[in-house]
Scaffold this motif. Structure first.
Motif, PDB file in Angstrom:
ATOM      1  N   ASP A 189       2.773   4.147  -2.061  1.00  0.00           N
ATOM      2  CA  ASP A 189       2.546   4.705  -3.393  1.00  0.00           C
ATOM      3  C   ASP A 189       3.798   5.164  -4.127  1.00  0.00           C
ATOM      4  OD1 ASP A 189      -0.602   5.054  -3.600  1.00  0.00           O
ATOM      5  OD2 ASP A 189      -0.004   5.536  -1.559  1.00  0.00           O
ATOM      6  N   GLY A 219       0.794  -1.216   0.000  1.00  0.00           N
ATOM      7  CA  GLY A 219       0.000   0.000   0.000  1.00  0.00           C
ATOM      8  C   GLY A 219       0.831   1.273   0.000  1.00  0.00           C
ATOM      9  N   ALA A 249       2.955   6.773   1.657  1.00  0.00           N
ATOM     10  CA  ALA A 249       1.671   6.105   1.419  1.00  0.00           C
ATOM     11  C   ALA A 249       0.527   7.109   1.428  1.00  0.00           C
ATOM     12  CB  ALA A 249       1.435   5.039   2.484  1.00  0.00           C
ATOM     13  N   ARG A 250      -0.405   6.931   0.518  1.00  0.00           N
ATOM     14  CA  ARG A 250      -1.617   7.752   0.476  1.00  0.00           C
ATOM     15  C   ARG A 250      -2.814   7.023   1.076  1.00  0.00           C
ATOM     16  NH1 ARG A 250      -0.681  10.607  -5.091  1.00  0.00           N
ATOM     17  NH2 ARG A 250      -0.673  12.800  -4.488  1.00  0.00           N
ATOM     18  N   ARG A 251      -2.754   5.687   1.047  1.00  0.00           N
ATOM     19  CA  ARG A 251      -3.953   4.914   1.379  1.00  0.00           C
ATOM     20  C   ARG A 251      -4.037   4.488   2.835  1.00  0.00           C
ATOM     21  NH1 ARG A 251      -2.760   0.753  -3.336  1.00  0.00           N
ATOM     22  NH2 ARG A 251      -0.715   1.742  -3.133  1.00  0.00           N
ATOM     23  N   SER A 252      -2.913   4.356   3.509  1.00  0.00           N
ATOM     24  CA  SER A 252      -2.948   3.839   4.879  1.00  0.00           C
ATOM     25  C   SER A 252      -1.683   4.212   5.629  1.00  0.00           C
ATOM     26  CB  SER A 252      -3.103   2.310   4.859  1.00  0.00           C
ATOM     27  OG  SER A 252      -2.002   1.723   4.182  1.00  0.00           O
TER      28      SER A 252
END
Length: 244
Positions: free
Chosen positions: A41, A39, A142-145
Motif C-alpha cells: 500500500d 498488494g 502492506a495492509r491487505r496481506s
C-alpha cells in the motif's frame, strides 16, 4: 506463462523504465505500479547514517497523512525499530521477521504495535549499504496481506534501481521533509558551501548579510552534527541532499 514469470517480467520492465525515466515522478509512478500489483500500500525511500540519526534523509514519503503526522510528531523517527534493525540486518527483512526477533528493544515492539493498530499488517525493508555507517533504505508496508517469500526475492532489485535513480535526481528543496530540520535558507547555503564559497560570497549570492550567511551555515553544520564545514558538505553529499 506462469504467474511467477509474469511478475518477474513486470518487474524487469519497470526496472528498464526507471533507468530511462527523466523525472522523479516518472520513476515513482513505475515503482508504485509494481507495488500496487504486489498488494503493497505505501512506502518511503531515504538514506540514513547509523552513527548520526539527525542525518536521516527522506527522498520520498508515500505514507497517508495521518501516519506521517504521527511518525514525526511522536518522535518515532528517532526510535524507529526498522532503522535500529539496520545495525544487525544487511539483507532485506520483513516485519514478521522483526517481530520474531527477541532482541528487539521495547520501544521497537511498541512501534510495531502502533503500526498494527493503524492497520499495517506486514512490511518489507530493503537496505542498500553505502559503506561505513551510511545505508540507503526502501521501506514498504502492506495492509491487505503478508509479504511473500517470492516478493522478498523479486522486489529488492527493483528497490535498489529505484533508490539509486531517485537519489540521483532529488536534492535539497525537492525533499519531502527537510533533513535534520534544516530551514529553506540553510538548504540554500549547502550547495554554495560545497563550492567553497566564503560567508561573504554566500551573502552576496543570496542577498543577505554576512553575519546571517555565517549563522545559516553554522546552524546547518550543528544540525548535521558535523565538526567542520567540510564534514557538513561530505555528509550532505553522501546522503543525497546536494550533488556536485
Amino acid at each position: 506463462m506462469s504467474d511467477v514469470d509474469v511478475e518477474s517480467m513486470e518487474i524487469l520492465t519497470a526496472i528498464s523504465g526507471i533507468l530511462s525515466a527523466a523525472t522523479p515522478d516518472a520513476c515513482t509512478k513505475l515503482f508504485r505500479g509494481i507495488l500496487d500489483r504486489c498488494g503493497i500500500d505505501t512506502f518511503a525511500a531515504g538514506e540514513i547514517d547509523l552513527h548520526h540519526r539527525a542525518r536521516c534523509v527522506f527522498h520520498i514519503i508515500d505514507w497517508p497523512d495521518d501516519w506521517r503526522r504521527y511518525y514525526f510528531a511522536s518522535g518515532l523517527v528517532n526510535r524507529d525499530p526498522f532503522l535500529s534493525a539496520l545495525e544487525r540486518y544487511t539483507r532485506p527483512f520483513t516485519w514478521a521477521e522483526l517481530r520474531a526477533d527477541r532482541t528487539l528493544p521495547r520501544l521497537g515492539t511498541e512501534a510495531l504495535d502502533k503500526a498494527a493498530e493503524a492497520g499495517w499488517i506486514d512490511g518489507l525493508i530493503v537496505p542498500i549499504p553505502r559503506g561505513g555507517q551510511r545505508v540507503g533504505l526502501i521501506s514498504m508496508v502492506a495492509r491487505r496481506s503478508m509479504i511473500t517469500e517470492r516478493q522478498k526475492l523479486l522486489l529488492p532489485p527493483l528497490c535498489i534501481c529505484f533508490h539509486v535513480r531517485l537519489r540521483g535526481m532529488i536534492a535539497g528543496h525537492d525533499l519531502p521533509v527537510a533533513p535534520a530540520g534544516l530551514t529553506a535558507r540553510e538548504l540554500d547555503c549547502l550547495p554554495l558551501v560545497s563550492k567553497g564559497f566564503s560567508d561573504r560570497e554566500i551573502a552576496a549570492e543570496l542577498n543577505i548579510s554576512v553575519s546571517t550567511a555565517h549563522e545559516h551555515v553554522e546552524n546547518a553544520r550543528k544540525r548535521f552534527e558535523a565538526g567542520t564545514r567540510s564534514e557538513l558538505v561530505a555528509a550532505a553529499v553522501s546522503l543525497g541532499v546536494i550533488h556536485f
